[in-house]
Design a protein around this motif. Structure first.
Motif, mmCIF file in Angstrom:
data_model
loop_
_atom_site.group_PDB
_atom_site.id
_atom_site.type_symbol
_atom_site.label_atom_id
_atom_site.label_comp_id
_atom_site.label_asym_id
_atom_site.label_seq_id
_atom_site.Cartn_x
_atom_site.Cartn_y
_atom_site.Cartn_z
ATOM 1 N N GLY A 178 -9.590 5.563 -3.916
ATOM 2 C CA GLY A 178 -8.489 6.141 -2.846
ATOM 3 C C GLY A 178 -9.280 7.596 -2.364
ATOM 4 O O GLY A 178 -8.407 8.122 -1.758
ATOM 5 N N GLU A 208 0.773 -1.107 -0.225
ATOM 6 C CA GLU A 208 -0.038 -0.105 -0.009
ATOM 7 C C GLU A 208 0.793 1.261 -0.233
ATOM 8 O O GLU A 208 1.871 1.312 0.863
ATOM 9 C CB GLU A 208 -0.840 0.102 1.386
ATOM 10 N N ASP A 255 -6.205 -0.118 9.990
ATOM 11 C CA ASP A 255 -6.222 0.389 8.646
ATOM 12 C C ASP A 255 -6.245 -0.773 7.732
ATOM 13 O O ASP A 255 -5.824 -0.569 6.520
ATOM 14 C CB ASP A 255 -4.926 1.226 8.488
ATOM 15 N N ARG A 288 0.733 5.691 0.068
ATOM 16 C CA ARG A 288 -0.100 6.697 0.298
ATOM 17 C C ARG A 288 0.654 8.022 -0.153
ATOM 18 O O ARG A 288 1.662 8.059 0.469
ATOM 19 C CB ARG A 288 -0.573 6.773 1.683
ATOM 20 N N GLN A 306 -3.380 9.792 -1.203
ATOM 21 C CA GLN A 306 -4.415 8.752 -1.731
ATOM 22 C C GLN A 306 -3.837 7.614 -1.526
ATOM 23 O O GLN A 306 -2.611 7.402 -1.528
ATOM 24 C CB GLN A 306 -4.984 9.087 -3.127
ATOM 25 N N LYS A 307 -4.554 6.375 -1.525
ATOM 26 C CA LYS A 307 -4.013 4.910 -1.624
ATOM 27 C C LYS A 307 -3.931 4.286 -2.916
ATOM 28 O O LYS A 307 -4.727 4.513 -3.625
ATOM 29 C CB LYS A 307 -5.152 4.061 -0.790
#
Length: 253
Positions: free
Chosen positions: A105, A34, A90, A36, A52-53
């Motif tokens: 995201g 992941e 998370d 970010r 944003q992911k």
């Protein structure tokens, strides 16, 4: 620009209940990376400047159920040693794949509504077929074919490619122009009318897995005092000209 990177391994066991005793589950071990980060274009153009992911997923192996449980137990033990919960708050939720915000995201509802002309920007081409439209009584020639040729000539002049149905099915949006024409009916006193609709495929903002083909442009026409000497063919082509004028404006500059 700050970048946070998270690595996580997920054990995903698929079982169907009830199952025969002899049936075995199929197990997969995945590594999920992941990231970010702030998307500069999204921040600049839409004012969404929060990280944003982005997820990158790879298959590690297809373990036996016993090995999968052992791996999961080892990861849980490592989390306890670090003072963390076994399931991090998370952790991405696989069951949320229908929520657009979880996949994209960001919440797509935060985007401003686009001007309708945006639907005509950067079209790769348009498909239409009007050869089968029946012309008015007494028309000399093949009305539908004459209309098809006249429309194709106008599209070429506007720089908008006319594509085949097969080509339409293989380009984003499936752009299609539909012409609906109704002839004059002397018995009822109804005069001829035309409606043109431009359709494309769209995704719902609340659920990006729902795709629909909907009208993104439309206009109607018919007998007009501004064009007292016009006929049915002229009325249809005036609506087509309006579509092409809107296309030119949307792509100007």
């Amino acid at each position: 620009m700050r970048l946070k990177i998270y690595l996580a391994a997920f054990i995903f066991s698929i079982t169907l209940l009830p199952l025969p005793i002899s049936a075995q589950s199929k197990n997969y071990t995945w590594m999920v990376w992941e990231q970010r980060m702030v998307d500069p274009q999204l921040c600049r153009e839409k004012g969404i400047c929060t990280p944003q992911k982005k997820f990158i997923t790879r298959l590690v192996e297809e373990p036996s159920e016993q090995k999968a449980r052992e791996m999961l137990g080892a990861i849980d033990q490592l989390a306890r040693m670090r003072g963390q919960p076994a399931e991090h708050p998370d952790t991405p939720k696989i069951c949320r794949q229908t929520e657009a915000g979880k996949i994209l995201g960001f919440d797509p509802e935060l985007w401003d509504k686009s001007d309708k002309s945006a639907a005509l920007k950067d079209l790769g081409g348009v498909y239409f077929s009007v050869q089968t439209i029946k012309g008015p009584k007494g028309y000399s020639g093949a009305f539908g074919m004459d209309l098809q040729n006249a429309m194709e000539t106008r599209f070429r002049a506007a720089g908008l490619p006319v594509i085949s149905e097969e080509q339409m099915e293989n380009i984003p949006g499936r752009p299609q122009l539909n012409v609906y024409f109704s002839n004059t009916k002397p018995k009822t006193g109804c005069r001829y009318s035309v409606f043109v609709s431009f359709t494309q495929t769209m995704l719902l903002t609340r659920n990006h897995t729902v795709k629909l083909k909907v009208g993104t442009w439309g206009a109607s026409g018919g007998p007009s005092g501004k064009h007292p000497n016009s006929n049915e063919m002229g009325a249809i082509l005036r609506v087509i000209d309006k579509f092409l004028d809107d296309y030119r404006r949307a792509n100007a500059g």
